[in-house]
Scaffold this motif. Structure first.
Motif, PDB file in Angstrom:
ATOM      1  N   CYS A  54       0.823   7.587  -3.454  1.00  0.00           N
ATOM      2  CA  CYS A  54       0.590   8.159  -2.107  1.00  0.00           C
ATOM      3  C   CYS A  54       1.685   7.706  -1.149  1.00  0.00           C
ATOM      4  CB  CYS A  54      -0.760   7.697  -1.551  1.00  0.00           C
ATOM      5  SG  CYS A  54      -2.173   8.340  -2.445  1.00  0.00           S
ATOM      6  N   ASN A  55       1.992   6.403  -1.188  1.00  0.00           N
ATOM      7  CA  ASN A  55       3.042   5.883  -0.308  1.00  0.00           C
ATOM      8  C   ASN A  55       4.386   6.541  -0.608  1.00  0.00           C
ATOM      9  OD1 ASN A  55       1.458   4.055   1.021  1.00  0.00           O
ATOM     10  ND2 ASN A  55       1.963   2.356  -0.325  1.00  0.00           N
ATOM     11  N   ALA A  56       4.680   6.656  -1.909  1.00  0.00           N
ATOM     12  CA  ALA A  56       5.972   7.206  -2.314  1.00  0.00           C
ATOM     13  C   ALA A  56       6.140   8.628  -1.783  1.00  0.00           C
ATOM     14  CB  ALA A  56       6.097   7.182  -3.836  1.00  0.00           C
ATOM     15  N   VAL A  99       7.522  -0.326   0.434  1.00  0.00           N
ATOM     16  CA  VAL A  99       6.957   0.256   1.661  1.00  0.00           C
ATOM     17  C   VAL A  99       6.370  -0.849   2.544  1.00  0.00           C
ATOM     18  CG1 VAL A  99       5.260   1.874   2.594  1.00  0.00           C
ATOM     19  CG2 VAL A  99       6.522   2.477   0.530  1.00  0.00           C
ATOM     20  N   HIS A 100       5.709  -1.831   1.929  1.00  0.00           N
ATOM     21  CA  HIS A 100       5.175  -2.953   2.722  1.00  0.00           C
ATOM     22  C   HIS A 100       6.295  -3.615   3.532  1.00  0.00           C
ATOM     23  CE1 HIS A 100       1.774  -3.530  -0.452  1.00  0.00           C
ATOM     24  NE2 HIS A 100       1.471  -2.607   0.440  1.00  0.00           N
ATOM     25  N   ALA A 101       7.421  -3.860   2.840  1.00  0.00           N
ATOM     26  CA  ALA A 101       8.517  -4.579   3.494  1.00  0.00           C
ATOM     27  C   ALA A 101       9.120  -3.739   4.623  1.00  0.00           C
ATOM     28  CB  ALA A 101       9.577  -4.937   2.459  1.00  0.00           C
ATOM     29  N   VAL A 137       7.166   0.389  -5.617  1.00  0.00           N
ATOM     30  CA  VAL A 137       7.458   1.193  -4.420  1.00  0.00           C
ATOM     31  C   VAL A 137       6.470   0.826  -3.302  1.00  0.00           C
ATOM     32  CG1 VAL A 137       7.466   3.548  -3.470  1.00  0.00           C
ATOM     33  CG2 VAL A 137       8.631   3.062  -5.626  1.00  0.00           C
ATOM     34  N   ASP A 138       5.234   0.539  -3.660  1.00  0.00           N
ATOM     35  CA  ASP A 138       4.271   0.074  -2.654  1.00  0.00           C
ATOM     36  C   ASP A 138       4.820  -1.184  -1.955  1.00  0.00           C
ATOM     37  OD1 ASP A 138       1.900  -0.245  -1.190  1.00  0.00           O
ATOM     38  OD2 ASP A 138       0.873  -1.321  -2.807  1.00  0.00           O
ATOM     39  N   ALA A 139       5.348  -2.115  -2.751  1.00  0.00           N
ATOM     40  CA  ALA A 139       5.895  -3.350  -2.178  1.00  0.00           C
ATOM     41  C   ALA A 139       7.083  -3.045  -1.255  1.00  0.00           C
ATOM     42  CB  ALA A 139       6.315  -4.305  -3.283  1.00  0.00           C
ATOM     43  N   VAL A 157       2.929   5.099   7.138  1.00  0.00           N
ATOM     44  CA  VAL A 157       2.865   5.420   5.698  1.00  0.00           C
ATOM     45  C   VAL A 157       1.511   4.965   5.156  1.00  0.00           C
ATOM     46  CG1 VAL A 157       3.861   5.090   3.408  1.00  0.00           C
ATOM     47  CG2 VAL A 157       5.368   5.113   5.382  1.00  0.00           C
ATOM     48  N   HIS A 158       1.134   3.731   5.488  1.00  0.00           N
ATOM     49  CA  HIS A 158      -0.136   3.228   4.956  1.00  0.00           C
ATOM     50  C   HIS A 158      -1.346   3.899   5.588  1.00  0.00           C
ATOM     51  CE1 HIS A 158       1.937   0.326   2.490  1.00  0.00           C
ATOM     52  NE2 HIS A 158       0.780   0.080   1.896  1.00  0.00           N
ATOM     53  N   ALA A 159      -1.287   4.176   6.878  1.00  0.00           N
ATOM     54  CA  ALA A 159      -2.426   4.869   7.515  1.00  0.00           C
ATOM     55  C   ALA A 159      -2.649   6.213   6.821  1.00  0.00           C
ATOM     56  CB  ALA A 159      -2.151   5.067   9.000  1.00  0.00           C
ATOM     57  N   PRO A 165      -3.387   7.207  -7.061  1.00  0.00           N
ATOM     58  CA  PRO A 165      -2.839   5.843  -7.015  1.00  0.00           C
ATOM     59  C   PRO A 165      -2.169   5.560  -5.662  1.00  0.00           C
ATOM     60  CG  PRO A 165      -2.163   6.954  -9.040  1.00  0.00           C
ATOM     61  CD  PRO A 165      -2.813   7.997  -8.165  1.00  0.00           C
ATOM     62  N   HIS A 166      -2.460   4.366  -5.127  1.00  0.00           N
ATOM     63  CA  HIS A 166      -1.973   4.004  -3.789  1.00  0.00           C
ATOM     64  C   HIS A 166      -0.442   4.060  -3.687  1.00  0.00           C
ATOM     65  CE1 HIS A 166      -1.497   1.797  -0.074  1.00  0.00           C
ATOM     66  NE2 HIS A 166      -0.859   0.837  -0.685  1.00  0.00           N
ATOM     67  N   GLY A 167       0.243   3.504  -4.687  1.00  0.00           N
ATOM     68  CA  GLY A 167       1.711   3.479  -4.636  1.00  0.00           C
ATOM     69  C   GLY A 167       2.301   4.878  -4.654  1.00  0.00           C
TER      70      GLY A 167
END
Ligand SMILES: [Fe+2]
Length: 387
Positions: free
Chosen positions: A284-286, A201-203, A197-199, A266-268, A280-282
């Motif tokens: 948080c993004n989710a 969000v990156h895209a 899911v992190d990936a 999302v990342h900020a 976990p970072h992913g």
């Protein structure tokens, strides 16, 4: 012919070896960089999975001297970077190999920065603050998501201020990324879901970023398609190596996109959250993704429509509001399919934390390329939606 200088774009990338077995060329690359002594950075989990020993054996077989540093937490800390840099210098190393997920890779970047530039890691926060070149970096990712192996980002936790600092510089793009899907087979389903899911969000963030352009768009859209088509199946069948390869390819493409187009709110907001609560970072993004899409949608509706289409949504005949709903519906379903349904309140965030979290998010460099300009109240409102 006229040209618009504001449209100039640069694209940085490491040399990439992609495919099963890529990790086996680690010693060749170390030799090519004139390795006298290699610092191998990893963490206890990766060591336990056996991947660290494999790298050590490969270096040994090639008669390359090395030392290992594995004191790295899941969200790597400033103190660990400083200890690692001291260890690097004490052992007179001249090449760094990192094997692991985002944590050892980001820690290795920090060690490289400090060992070459001398000051405290916190002094290098922000964009382009590194002046001296850092030692050669050879990275072997064992998760498919963070993309620290291809990106110009290093994220370090500062436990004193309870914040994650972002370092953005071409200097921390590794020299070589050995991207080997076989190394991801030891990930448990939760980690596969978080990193996948992190990936995604990156895209998505790279495609709607104000820094997006033709050099990054193609990678972002490919990544969205690959992750959408394969992540759920992978979480349900973690041993399928073909699915591992597809998700890792998606993650790599997302990494190339966001490294060059930068990210967004999302990342900020997720960096702020992860620094505050060590989550976990992913994850948080989710927890933030659909709420930030909802906030940003009107500012980049054409781009979000293309994202919806890459997520296999048939947008023909849909109004903009319908596309927005369908897009948010799909990302929410994807999260449910991979088991990431947790909300901020269940993770220990309370309403009174939100002003501080928002203030820190507004200081993160990723907020600068978010398609919609945001103030303190905007960010607070998005956190409140996700509570
Ligand atoms: Fe990320």
């Amino acid at each position: 012919m006229s040209s618009d200088i504001s449209n100039l774009r640069k694209f940085v990338s490491p040399e990439i070896i992609f495919g099963a077995g890529a990790r086996n060329s680690v010693a060749n690359y170390a030799k090519n960089f004139g390795a006298r002594k290699v610092l191998v950075v990893s963490d206890p989990g990766v060591a336990e999975a056996g991947w660290l020993q494999e790298v050590c054996d490969l270096l040994e077989a090639a008669d390359i001297d090395y030392v290992c540093f594995t004191d790295v937490s899941p969200n790597p800390r400033t103190s660990e970077v400083m200890q690692g840099a001291q260890f690097y210098q004490e052992h007179h190393c001249n090449v760094i190999v990192a094997i692991g997920g985002g944590s050892p890779m980001d820690c290795a970047k920090g060690i490289g920065i400090v060992s070459a530039n001398g000051r405290h890691i916190l002094d290098y926060e922000g964009i382009d603050t590194i002046h001296l070149p850092i030692p050669p970096l050879i990275f072997i990712p064992t998760t498919a998501g963070t993309s620290a192996d291809v990106s110009q980002f290093a994220i370090i936790s500062d436990p004193v201020d309870q914040v994650k600092i972002s370092i953005v510089s071409k200097a921390v793009v590794p020299d070589v990324a050995l991207i080997d899907p076989e190394t991801t087979v030891t990930m448990d389903p939760f980690l596969s879901a978080c990193t996948g899911v992190d990936a995604m969000v990156h895209a998505i963030e790279a495609f709607v970023s104000t820094g997006a352009g033709p050099l990054t768009d193609m990678h972002a859209l490919d990544a969205i398609r690959l992750i959408n088509e394969n992540l759920t199946a992978l979480v349900n069948d973690p041993s399928d190596i073909r699915l591992r390869e597809q998700v890792m390819l998606g993650s790599m493409k997302a990494g190339l996109a966001f490294s060059n187009a930068i990210l967004g709110a999302v990342h900020a907001m997720s960096h702020s959250l992860g620094g505050y609560l060590d989550l976990p970072h992913g994850l948080c993004n989710a927890m933030l993704l659909e709420h930030v899409i909802d906030f940003n949608y009107k500012e980049a509706e054409d781009r979000f429509k293309v994202i919806a289409e890459s997520l296999a949504i048939d947008t023909r005949g849909m109004s903009s509001v319908q596309v927005q709903k369908a897009l948010i519906g799909r990302v929410t379903t994807l999260k449910q399919e991979v088991g990431l349904t947790q909300r901020l309140a269940e993770s220990g965030v309370s309403l009174t934390d939100i002003p501080t979290l928002s203030e820190k998010a507004l200081h993160d460099p990723c907020i600068l390329t978010n398609p919609r300009k945001s103030n303190q109240r905007d960010v607070e409102a998005v956190y409140e939606e996700a509570l």
